[in-house]
Design a protein around this motif. Structure first.
Motif, PDB file in Angstrom:
ATOM      1  N   ALA A 215      -7.059  -8.941  18.870  1.00  9.04           N
ATOM      2  CA  ALA A 215      -5.943  -9.769  19.333  1.00  9.04           C
ATOM      3  C   ALA A 215      -4.927 -10.037  18.235  1.00  9.04           C
ATOM      4  CB  ALA A 215      -6.484 -11.105  19.861  1.00  9.04           C
ATOM      5  N   LEU A 216      -5.249  -9.652  17.004  1.00 14.83           N
ATOM      6  CA  LEU A 216      -4.320  -9.955  15.898  1.00 14.83           C
ATOM      7  C   LEU A 216      -2.995  -9.236  16.119  1.00 14.83           C
ATOM      8  CD1 LEU A 216      -6.746  -9.723  12.821  1.00 14.83           C
ATOM      9  CD2 LEU A 216      -5.998 -11.772  14.089  1.00 14.83           C
ATOM     10  N   PRO A 217      -1.904  -9.959  16.015  1.00 13.38           N
ATOM     11  CA  PRO A 217      -0.600  -9.350  16.316  1.00 13.38           C
ATOM     12  C   PRO A 217      -0.158  -8.370  15.220  1.00 13.38           C
ATOM     13  CG  PRO A 217      -0.307 -11.598  15.524  1.00 13.38           C
ATOM     14  CD  PRO A 217      -1.783 -11.395  15.676  1.00 13.38           C
ATOM     15  N   ALA A 218       0.315  -7.195  15.663  1.00 11.99           N
ATOM     16  CA  ALA A 218       0.780  -6.167  14.729  1.00 11.99           C
ATOM     17  C   ALA A 218       2.218  -5.796  15.050  1.00 11.99           C
ATOM     18  CB  ALA A 218      -0.108  -4.926  14.829  1.00 11.99           C
ATOM     19  N   SER A 219       2.998  -5.535  14.028  1.00  9.00           N
ATOM     20  CA  SER A 219       4.350  -5.021  14.245  1.00  9.00           C
ATOM     21  C   SER A 219       4.263  -3.571  14.710  1.00  9.00           C
ATOM     22  CB  SER A 219       5.149  -5.087  12.943  1.00  9.00           C
ATOM     23  OG  SER A 219       4.615  -4.158  12.016  1.00  9.00           O
ATOM     24  N   ALA A 220       5.345  -3.092  15.304  1.00 10.78           N
ATOM     25  CA  ALA A 220       5.396  -1.686  15.700  1.00 10.78           C
ATOM     26  C   ALA A 220       5.223  -0.786  14.484  1.00 10.78           C
ATOM     27  CB  ALA A 220       6.735  -1.396  16.390  1.00 10.78           C
ATOM     28  N   SER A 221       5.806  -1.167  13.367  1.00 12.63           N
ATOM     29  CA  SER A 221       5.685  -0.332  12.163  1.00 12.63           C
ATOM     30  C   SER A 221       4.245  -0.235  11.713  1.00 12.63           C
ATOM     31  CB  SER A 221       6.534  -0.924  11.029  1.00 12.63           C
ATOM     32  OG  SER A 221       7.899  -0.866  11.363  1.00 12.63           O
ATOM     33  N   LEU A 222       3.520  -1.343  11.796  1.00 14.67           N
ATOM     34  CA  LEU A 222       2.125  -1.313  11.363  1.00 14.67           C
ATOM     35  C   LEU A 222       1.290  -0.492  12.348  1.00 14.67           C
ATOM     36  CD1 LEU A 222       0.420  -2.652   9.015  1.00 14.67           C
ATOM     37  CD2 LEU A 222      -0.470  -4.154  10.806  1.00 14.67           C
ATOM     38  N   SER A 223       1.496  -0.723  13.646  1.00 12.54           N
ATOM     39  CA  SER A 223       0.712  -0.007  14.657  1.00 12.54           C
ATOM     40  C   SER A 223       0.956   1.491  14.585  1.00 12.54           C
ATOM     41  CB  SER A 223       1.078  -0.490  16.059  1.00 12.54           C
ATOM     42  OG  SER A 223       0.707  -1.828  16.212  1.00 12.54           O
TER      43      SER A 223
ATOM     44  N   HIS B 145       6.651   6.863   8.634  1.00 12.63           N
ATOM     45  CA  HIS B 145       7.789   7.559   8.044  1.00 12.63           C
ATOM     46  C   HIS B 145       8.644   6.513   7.348  1.00 12.63           C
ATOM     47  CE1 HIS B 145      10.164   6.005  11.357  1.00 12.63           C
ATOM     48  NE2 HIS B 145       9.318   6.541  12.214  1.00 12.63           N
ATOM     49  N   SER B 146       9.713   6.976   6.748  1.00  8.94           N
ATOM     50  CA  SER B 146      10.431   6.058   5.852  1.00  8.94           C
ATOM     51  C   SER B 146      10.966   4.831   6.583  1.00  8.94           C
ATOM     52  CB  SER B 146      11.568   6.814   5.167  1.00  8.94           C
ATOM     53  OG  SER B 146      12.533   7.191   6.139  1.00  8.94           O
ATOM     54  N   GLY B 147      11.341   4.970   7.847  1.00  9.23           N
ATOM     55  CA  GLY B 147      11.830   3.811   8.588  1.00  9.23           C
ATOM     56  C   GLY B 147      10.811   2.700   8.643  1.00  9.23           C
ATOM     57  N   HIS B 148       9.564   3.059   8.909  1.00  8.24           N
ATOM     58  CA  HIS B 148       8.519   2.041   8.911  1.00  8.24           C
ATOM     59  C   HIS B 148       8.363   1.408   7.541  1.00  8.24           C
ATOM     60  CE1 HIS B 148       6.705   4.334  12.525  1.00  8.24           C
ATOM     61  NE2 HIS B 148       7.441   3.331  12.938  1.00  8.24           N
ATOM     62  N   GLY B 149       8.415   2.242   6.511  1.00  6.36           N
ATOM     63  CA  GLY B 149       8.266   1.727   5.153  1.00  6.36           C
ATOM     64  C   GLY B 149       9.309   0.672   4.819  1.00  6.36           C
ATOM     65  N   GLU B 150      10.536   0.944   5.244  1.00 10.76           N
ATOM     66  CA  GLU B 150      11.604  -0.025   4.958  1.00 10.76           C
ATOM     67  C   GLU B 150      11.391  -1.331   5.704  1.00 10.76           C
ATOM     68  OE1 GLU B 150      15.356   1.925   5.739  1.00 10.76           O
ATOM     69  OE2 GLU B 150      14.769   3.525   4.354  1.00 10.76           O
ATOM     70  N   THR B 151      10.968  -1.212   6.969  1.00  7.44           N
ATOM     71  CA  THR B 151      10.718  -2.415   7.757  1.00  7.44           C
ATOM     72  C   THR B 151       9.598  -3.236   7.137  1.00  7.44           C
ATOM     73  OG1 THR B 151      11.378  -1.179   9.715  1.00  7.44           O
ATOM     74  CG2 THR B 151      10.214  -3.255  10.074  1.00  7.44           C
ATOM     75  N   LEU B 152       8.535  -2.552   6.726  1.00 12.23           N
ATOM     76  CA  LEU B 152       7.413  -3.257   6.120  1.00 12.23           C
ATOM     77  C   LEU B 152       7.831  -3.886   4.790  1.00 12.23           C
ATOM     78  CD1 LEU B 152       4.642  -0.594   6.904  1.00 12.23           C
ATOM     79  CD2 LEU B 152       4.990  -2.792   8.072  1.00 12.23           C
TER      80      LEU B 152
ATOM     81  N   TRP C  99       0.820  -1.199   0.000  1.00  7.68           N
ATOM     82  CA  TRP C  99       0.000   0.000   0.000  1.00  7.68           C
ATOM     83  C   TRP C  99       0.863   1.262   0.000  1.00  7.68           C
ATOM     84  CZ3 TRP C  99      -4.855   0.632  -1.194  1.00  7.68           C
ATOM     85  CH2 TRP C  99      -5.364   1.925  -1.072  1.00  7.68           C
ATOM     86  N   LEU C 100       1.889   1.257   0.856  1.00  8.09           N
ATOM     87  CA  LEU C 100       2.764   2.440   0.941  1.00  8.09           C
ATOM     88  C   LEU C 100       3.502   2.687  -0.370  1.00  8.09           C
ATOM     89  CD1 LEU C 100       4.290   2.134   4.519  1.00  8.09           C
ATOM     90  CD2 LEU C 100       2.490   3.678   3.727  1.00  8.09           C
TER      91      LEU C 100
END
Lengths: 341, 341
Positions: free
Chosen positions: A255-263, A196-203, A166-167
Motif C-alpha cells: 500500500a506504500l505510495p509510489a511515484s510514477a518515476s519510482l514505479s 530513463h533520464s526523465g525519471h532521474g530528473e523527477t526523482l 541510488w541513480l
C-alpha cells in the motif's frame, strides 16, 4: 566578502512580518508571540557531502535547509513564523550566496516565515536553521499520541529521494557509512533500473527540493493522534512513533505510495525497500482513528496532497510489514544508519 | 555512538523549566512565552580551529558555545530561557561528549537556561546554539539608541583573550587570515612579553570560559541607551553602535580596563592594542547619560562586575581614540578581520 556586505545582502532580502520588533542586524532579534499561542522550536543542520550531494545547486541547498526544518514544524501542526540561519562557508562567493538565498527565501515566502537573524562563519559548508512556529496551547502533534487501532497514513509518495541518490551512484555524497543520511540505500544489490533520464530528473527534484507538508500538518491538528516527519525512512521514523506511544505498527507494504518515476524505474522488491527504508522523503506520517477516515480523505482533496492509508497501530513495540498476500515482509535494512535525530 | 544513546544522553541531563511543554525528543520543542514578554532570539556557531583553538578542552568548548550566545542575550537585556544545540562531530566519542555537556550544562545551570532540543550530525567539529530570552515589551537594549554626550562604559577587562591567543603562538587555531576570529592580534611585531606561566593560565581561562554578563545586562534595562557585546574587539563592535546610532565615539585609551595579568604581561603599547582590537572579550559595552553615573556605579557594586567609563559619544561616524595627554591614538588595526556578525 566583507561582513557588512553579507549581512546587508541578507537583511535587504529578508521578508518582514508585523510581529517582528527587531530583525537582522543587532545582537539578537526580538519578536512578539501571540498570548494565545505556544511556541514551537526546531533546529536541523545540513553538512555538505553528508546531507546533500556536493554537486547540489546552491538554490536547492538553500531550499532544502529551510524545508527540512519546515517539515518538522509541519509534523507538529505548527504555523511557521520566524527562522534564523547559521551559514558556514569556506570562502567568499557572492553569486553562490545570492542563489542560496534565492532558494531559501523562495520557500520562506511560500510559507510566510521570516528570516530574523543568524550568523555567518568561515568553515566547511554547513547550514544550520532554527525555525519557530505557533500552535494553539496543548494542540501540538506529538509522536507519543498514537492509539491502538489507529490507521497509519503517509502524505505524498515514498522512496523517491533515496532512488535519486541510488541513480546518482552516490556521486559526491560523503562516503562515510555512518553519515546521518547514508546515501547508500538498503539494497543488497544494485536495483533493477528501468529509469530513463526523465525519471532521474523527477526523482532528483524530490531529493533536492522537498515540499514541507505544512497545510496538511496544520489541518491534522484535532484529527491526528500522532505525527512525525519522514527524514530517515519510514521504518525508522515510524519506529519512533511506536516507542513513544508504547505500540507496534503493522504496515501493508504494497500500500506504500509510489511515484510514477519510482514505479516505472524500479522492480517491485527494490521499490519496496526504497519506500520502507529510504531517507529524505520529508513526508508526514500520522495516525488517526478509523472514525476520522472521511476527514482525512476530505483533507486530501482540500490540500491537493495525496494521503494514503498504509497500516494500523497494533500491540507490540516495533514496525512490522506484510505484503499483499499477508505474508511477513521485512526490509533488507530498517533505515539509514544515522547519527542524529 | 547510536543516535538514541546520544539523544538520551542529552535528554537525561537537560535541566527543565515549568514553561516547557515538550522538551528534547520530538520533531520540535514546545514552550510557553509569558504574555507580558517579548521573545529575544540569537544564534552563534563556533567552528573548531576558527573560533576556538583545536586543543581546547571539551568542557570549555561546551561552555563557550553557550557563553557567546548568552553574551548576546545579555547585550539585549534579556532573561535567558531556552536554547537548542546543533552539534556536528567527526566521530563517536562518548567521553568527549560527556565533558562537552558538562561545560555546556554547568553554564546553563548558572543562568537558568534549559536545553530543549537540537540535532547532531556527522561532520567537522562545529557547535551551533540558538538561545532564547525574554524582555519586557519595548525594553530590549539595542545598538542604535546611543545619544550625543552619552558616557561609554565597558564591563570587566579587555584584551585578555587576545593576549592568551598571542601567548599560545596561535597554535592550533585556523591560519586563514579571513577567519571570523583571526587569532593573530593587531600587533605589527610580537608584543613585549613579560608574562610568566601564571598569567598565561589566567588569560587562557578568559579565552576559554568567558563569563556572559547577564546580571549587568538585565540591570541596564532602563539605564543604558545602547548596548552591544564585545566579540570582535572594542573598536569594531563600538563601531556598530556608532553606525547604528549615527554618532561617533571618543575613547580614552588609557582608561580601558586591564587585568593584572595583562598589565603585568605586556608593555603599554601592546596592551592598548590588545584591549582596543582584540576579540573574544564577551564583555558588554554600553552607553548611558552622564546623569546615570551613580546608577551605573551602584550596579557595579551590586553585580560585583567592574564597570569602567571609557569615553563618550560625540558627533561623527566612527571610533576615535585619545591617550592620557589628549593626543590622538589609533590602534595598529581596528579589529579582527572577520567574516560574520
Amino acid at each position: 566578502m566583507a561582513e557588512f556586505d553579507l549581512i546587508e545582502r541578507i537583511r535587504s532580502r529578508a521578508p518582514s512580518r508585523a510581529d517582528i520588533v527587531l530583525g537582522v542586524g543587532d545582537d539578537a532579534a526580538v519578536v512578539r508571540v501571540p498570548p494565545d499561542r505556544e511556541l514551537v522550536i526546531c533546529t536541523d543542520t545540513l553538512n555538505a557531502g553528508v546531507h546533500f550531494p556536493l554537486d547540489t545547486a546552491p538554490f536547492d541547498i538553500g531550499w532544502k535547509a529551510l524545508a527540512v526544518n519546515l517539515s518538522d514544524l509541519a509534523a507538529m501542526g505548527a504555523q511557521p513564523a520566524w527562522c534564523t540561519l547559521s551559514l558556514s562557508m569556506p570562502g567568499d562567493d557572492p553569486a553562490w550566496l545570492d542563489s542560496f538565498l534565492d532558494g531559501f527565501l523562495a520557500l520562506a515566502g511560500q510559507h510566510g516565515i521570516a528570516l530574523i537573524g543568524g550568523d555567518t562563519t568561515r568553515g566547511p559548508l554547513s547550514i544550520g536553521v532554527t525555525a519557530h512556529g505557533l500552535v494553539e496551547p496543548g494542540r501540538a502533534l506529538q509522536r507519543g499520541g498514537a492509539q491502538m487501532g489507529d490507521d497509519i497514513w503517509v502524505s505524498g509518495t515514498l522512496g523517491d529521494a533515496a532512488a535519486a541518490l541510488w541513480l546518482m551512484g552516490n556521486a559526491g555524497v560523503g562516503a562515510t557509512a555512518d553519515g546521518r543520511r547514508n546515501p547508500k540505500p538498503a539494497l543488497a544489490a544494485p536495483p533493477t533500473q528501468r529509469a530513463h533520464s526523465g525519471h532521474g530528473e523527477t526523482l532528483r527534484e524530490r531529493l533536492d527540493r522537498p515540499q514541507p507538508r505544512l497545510a496538511v500538518g496544520l489541518a491534522l491538528v484535532g484529527i491526528a493522534h500522532a505525527a512525525i516527519d519522514l527524514s530517515d525512512g519510514l521504518w525508522s521514523d515510524l519506529g519512533h512513533v511506536c516507542r513513544a506511544s508504547g505500540l507496534g505498527a503493522l504496515v501493508e507494504v504494497d500500500a506504500l505510495p509510489a511515484s510514477a518515476s519510482l514505479s516505472q524505474g524500479f522492480a517491485a522488491d527494490d521499490r519496496r525497500t526504497l519506500q520502507a527504508s529510504g531517507g529524505d522523503d520529508y513526508e508526514l506520517c500520522f495516525t488517526a482513528p478509523p472514525s476520522a477516515r472521511a476527514q482525512v480523505e476530505a483533507l486530501e482533496l482540500e490540500s491537493g496532497t495525496a494521503l494514503t492509508r498504509i497500516g494500523r497501530m497494533v500491540a507490540g513495540t516495533q514496525v512490522a510489514g506484510v505484503d499483499a498476500e499477508d505474508a511477513p515482509w521485512v526490509p533488507e535494512r530498517t533505515g539509514w544508519v544515522h547519527f542524529s535525530d
